[in-house]
Scaffold this motif. Structure first.
Motif, PDB file in Angstrom:
ATOM      1  N   GLY A 177       0.787  -1.217   0.000  1.00 27.51           N
ATOM      2  CA  GLY A 177       0.000   0.000   0.000  1.00 27.51           C
ATOM      3  C   GLY A 177       0.820   1.269   0.000  1.00 27.51           C
ATOM      4  N   GLU A 178       1.920   1.282   0.748  1.00 28.16           N
ATOM      5  CA  GLU A 178       2.729   2.506   0.817  1.00 28.16           C
ATOM      6  C   GLU A 178       3.391   2.829  -0.518  1.00 28.16           C
ATOM      7  N   LEU A 181       0.670   4.233  -2.828  1.00 27.13           N
ATOM      8  CA  LEU A 181       0.365   5.611  -2.448  1.00 27.13           C
ATOM      9  C   LEU A 181       1.465   6.557  -2.894  1.00 27.13           C
ATOM     10  N   GLU A 182       2.706   6.114  -2.783  1.00 24.64           N
ATOM     11  CA  GLU A 182       3.832   6.943  -3.230  1.00 24.64           C
ATOM     12  C   GLU A 182       3.734   7.216  -4.730  1.00 24.64           C
ATOM     13  N   THR A 185       0.802   9.590  -5.512  1.00 30.77           N
ATOM     14  CA  THR A 185       0.977  10.960  -5.031  1.00 30.77           C
ATOM     15  C   THR A 185       1.785  11.792  -6.024  1.00 30.77           C
ATOM     16  N   VAL A 200      -7.291  -0.326  -4.075  1.00 31.84           N
ATOM     17  CA  VAL A 200      -6.284   0.684  -3.756  1.00 31.84           C
ATOM     18  C   VAL A 200      -6.652   1.427  -2.471  1.00 31.84           C
ATOM     19  N   THR A 204      -4.190   1.338   0.753  1.00 29.81           N
ATOM     20  CA  THR A 204      -3.574   2.593   1.213  1.00 29.81           C
ATOM     21  C   THR A 204      -4.259   3.178   2.437  1.00 29.81           C
ATOM     22  N   ASP A 205      -5.389   2.584   2.833  1.00 31.96           N
ATOM     23  CA  ASP A 205      -6.180   3.103   3.949  1.00 31.96           C
ATOM     24  C   ASP A 205      -6.599   4.550   3.682  1.00 31.96           C
ATOM     25  N   LEU A 211      -7.571  10.503  -1.520  1.00 36.19           N
ATOM     26  CA  LEU A 211      -6.798  10.278  -2.742  1.00 36.19           C
ATOM     27  C   LEU A 211      -6.743  11.550  -3.577  1.00 36.19           C
TER      28      LEU A 211
END
Length: 314
Positions: A177-178, A181-182, A185, A200, A204-205, A211
């Motif tokens: 997930g991290e 997200l990276e 972003t 997703v 990514t929580d 988002l």
């Protein structure tokens, strides 16, 4: 304006099994399966996300730069196919140690499928330097392909200041997930189908609003219901075309993305670009395979006008 399309190149090899898999499986022996299904009607088609997107863009008169990896010994046929479309292989890394990615799919009479996928050359990063890119004008899409590139290319585009669309698709389950997200972003747009969007958000929580704090647009395809575009200003829905005979939905998403990119290259508003994508998808689903649909540019714009009215540019 250059369009850089990162993703996979693959051979899809499809067979039919003239029976039902379940008739040949022994329930009490499922822990030690040893069975051979003899298929028929083997067909081989060109596929992969980069190839599929590039194919439809070529029909629309574009010459995108395909950024991918392919095998030395078997890529020649695919390369010839691309060159007939007017696409070169400058952005494709030829890997000497492996074959081009390939997918073997066998379908039985009950529409059950057994699939075996070999990533092959897709396991190697593309190593493209983007020296020819103009960050102020060009645009890129990061579609499913080599896992490391799915993370590294967004970093590179952010450093370059170039707009990119993040489209993780089949890579979602392979990336933590991290990392997702990276990569998301700083993107200009995140695109997925509705199931992938939910995946997703869980990984990514993050909810949709969160988002949108990290990307300007979230475009979600909804199959026969069209697509929805979310931004800080709200949402906009674009319908799918009506009266289309669905033969095979495979590849419709890639065709949609090609149309979207074409619209953006013409300077269209995002809603108009999504309509162009919807028209492209309508051609794809009427054929079996991801690169079997054919149209001329003139016929395409007539098709667009018939369904959405005259196309408008900025």
């Amino acid at each position: 304006m250059n369009i850089f399309v990162f993703g996979s190149l693959a051979f899809d090899r499809i067979m039919a099994f003239p029976g039902k898999f379940e008739d040949h499986l022994i329930p009490e022996k499922l822990h030690m399966i040893n069975v051979c299904f003899v298929g028929s009607d083997l067909t081989e088609r060109f596929g992969g996300t980069a190839g599929n997107i590039g194919y439809t863009l070529a029909l629309l008169g574009e010459k995108p730069v395909l950024v991918s990896s392919a095998g030395r010994d078997d890529f020649g046929r695919y390369d010839e196919h691309l060159k007939k479309l007017g696409l070169d292989d400058d952005g494709i890394r030829i890997v000497t140690e492996s074959l081009t990615a390939n997918c073997h799919i066998t379908t039985d009479l009950a529409a059950n499928q057994i699939t075996c996928f070999n990533p092959g050359a897709m396991g190697y990063p593309c190593e493209y330097d983007f020296a020819s890119a103009d960050p102020e004008k060009d645009i890129a899409i990061v579609a499913p392909g080599n896992h490391a590139d799915t993370i590294e290319l967004p970093r590179k585009f952010r450093e370059m200041g170039m707009k990119y669309i993040f489209d993780p698709g089949q890579n979602i389950t392979a990336l933590p997930g991290e990392k997702l997200l990276e990569a998301l972003t700083g993107s200009w747009m995140f695109i997925s189908n509705d199931y992938e969007l939910e995946m997703v958000m869980r990984a990514t929580d993050m909810n949709l609003e969160q988002l949108l704090e990290r990307t300007q647009y979230v475009v979600t395809t909804l199959g026969e219901k069209g697509c929805v575009i979310h931004s800080a200003e709200g949402e906009c829905r674009v319908p799918a075309l009506e009266g289309v005979k669905v033969v095979d939905p495979t590849g419709a998403g890639d065709s949609f993305r090609a149309g979207l990119l074409k619209g953006l290259s013409l300077g269209c508003e995002l809603e108009v670009a999504a309509r162009i994508g919807a028209c492209c998808a309508s051609y794809c689903i009427e054929k079996t395979g991801t690169q079997e649909h054919v149209f001329t540019e003139e016929a395409f714009w007539e098709h667009y006008t018939k369904n959405f009215g005259p196309v408008s540019f900025r």
